[in-house]
Write an enzyme that holds these catalytic residues in place. Structure first.
Site, PDB file in Angstrom:
ATOM      1  CG  HIS A 162      -8.226   0.003   4.507  1.00 39.04           C
ATOM      2  ND1 HIS A 162      -7.739   0.020   3.222  1.00 39.04           N
ATOM      3  CD2 HIS A 162      -7.153  -0.233   5.288  1.00 39.04           C
ATOM      4  CE1 HIS A 162      -6.437  -0.218   3.237  1.00 39.04           C
ATOM      5  NE2 HIS A 162      -6.061  -0.371   4.480  1.00 39.04           N
ATOM      6  CD  GLU A 179      -3.080  -0.775   2.179  1.00 35.69           C
ATOM      7  OE1 GLU A 179      -4.138  -0.311   1.748  1.00 35.69           O
ATOM      8  OE2 GLU A 179      -2.879  -1.019   3.377  1.00 35.69           O
ATOM      9  CG  HIS A 192      -2.416   3.170   5.562  1.00 38.39           C
ATOM     10  ND1 HIS A 192      -3.761   3.458   5.661  1.00 38.39           N
ATOM     11  CD2 HIS A 192      -2.346   1.841   5.284  1.00 38.39           C
ATOM     12  CE1 HIS A 192      -4.459   2.348   5.460  1.00 38.39           C
ATOM     13  NE2 HIS A 192      -3.631   1.355   5.227  1.00 38.39           N
TER      14      HIS A 192
HETATM   15 ZN   LIG Z   1      -4.098  -0.603   4.994  1.00 35.75          ZN
END
Ligand SMILES: [Zn+2]
Length: 238
Positions: free
Chosen positions: A166, A77, A96
């Site tokens: 998420h 990612e 993140h």
């Molecule tokens: Zn993630």
């Protein structure tokens, strides 16, 4: 030590702090823009943040190509990072994470707003990015620049955005301030859930959030940073 060496040490520390503060578990990541080349960023190889060492830090182009991988496997990612740096020249750090408190807000559409002064840097209202709107059924991972750019667009000029089903993305003008915002984004989520269960909440006004954010300067952030360094058993550097 050079500025780059210092920053890489801080980046390792940021990984450990985010882990000890419960913002990341075995997953999630933090990057910095390269101090000498704005078209590059620095991010660990694919590894649990709590385990990250100096030798794990890799350099990437904004498109997510490793400059010299030396056999190290990158995070899938990483495009979250490059797309944010591409869209926002002033952004110097990106986080993140999938911290548990933010998830309910992402899936219910309940707007997250700053509930107390320490949380002002999350922004007046946290936008929610729904990957499904543009990309349909996916594995929910941000595994391309197209997805990263769509997320960066939702982030807009803000410092935080939630990702439906998420997690979240947090950006900032320097690494320590970005870690600070990520820690308080999670606390805000927990407090907002408690407060809303009790009744109607009076959040910080837009003006209050802006005034507090303007006074969240390096001396304030460093007080937290030093404390978090000690807890993460990492050396503190002024
Ligand atoms: Zn993630």
């Amino acid at each position: 030590m050079s500025k780059l060496t210092d920053l890489i040490e801080d980046l390792v520390t940021a990984n450990r702090i985010l882990a000890t503060q419960g913002i990341v578990d075995s997953f999630g990541h933090v990057s910095i823009r390269h101090p000498d080349n704005p078209k590059r960023y620095l991010l660990s190889r694919s590894r649990a943040p709590e385990r990250v060492e100096t030798a794990d830090i890799m350099e990437f182009t904004l498109e997510g190509e490793a400059v010299d991988a030396k056999g190290r496997k990158p995070y899938l990612e990483r495009f979250i990072h490059g797309a944010a740096y591409e869209m926002r020249p002033e952004v110097m750090s990106v986080i993140h994470n999938h911290s548990p408190g933010v998830i309910p807000f992402g899936v219910t559409g309940r707007k997250m707003r700053p509930i107390m002064h320490m949380c002002a840097t999350i922004g007046h209202e946290v936008p929610i990015w729904d990957q499904h709107s543009k990309f349909g059924d996916t594995n929910l991972l941000v595994e391309s620049m197209a997805m990263g750019r769509d997320l960066a667009k939702k982030l807009g000029k803000g410092r935080t955005a939630l990702m439906r089903g998420h997690g979240a993305v947090v950006v900032g003008a320097d690494l320590r301030a970005t870690v600070y915002t990520a820690v308080y984004l999670e606390l805000n989520a927990k407090l907002q859930m408690q407060a809303e269960a009790m009744g109607k909440v009076k959040f910080l006004t837009k003006g209050e959030a802006q005034k507090v954010a303007a006074t969240t300067t390096p001396p304030n952030v460093n007080r937290a940073w030093e404390n978090w360094c000690r807890k993460a058993e990492r050396p503190y550097r002024e």
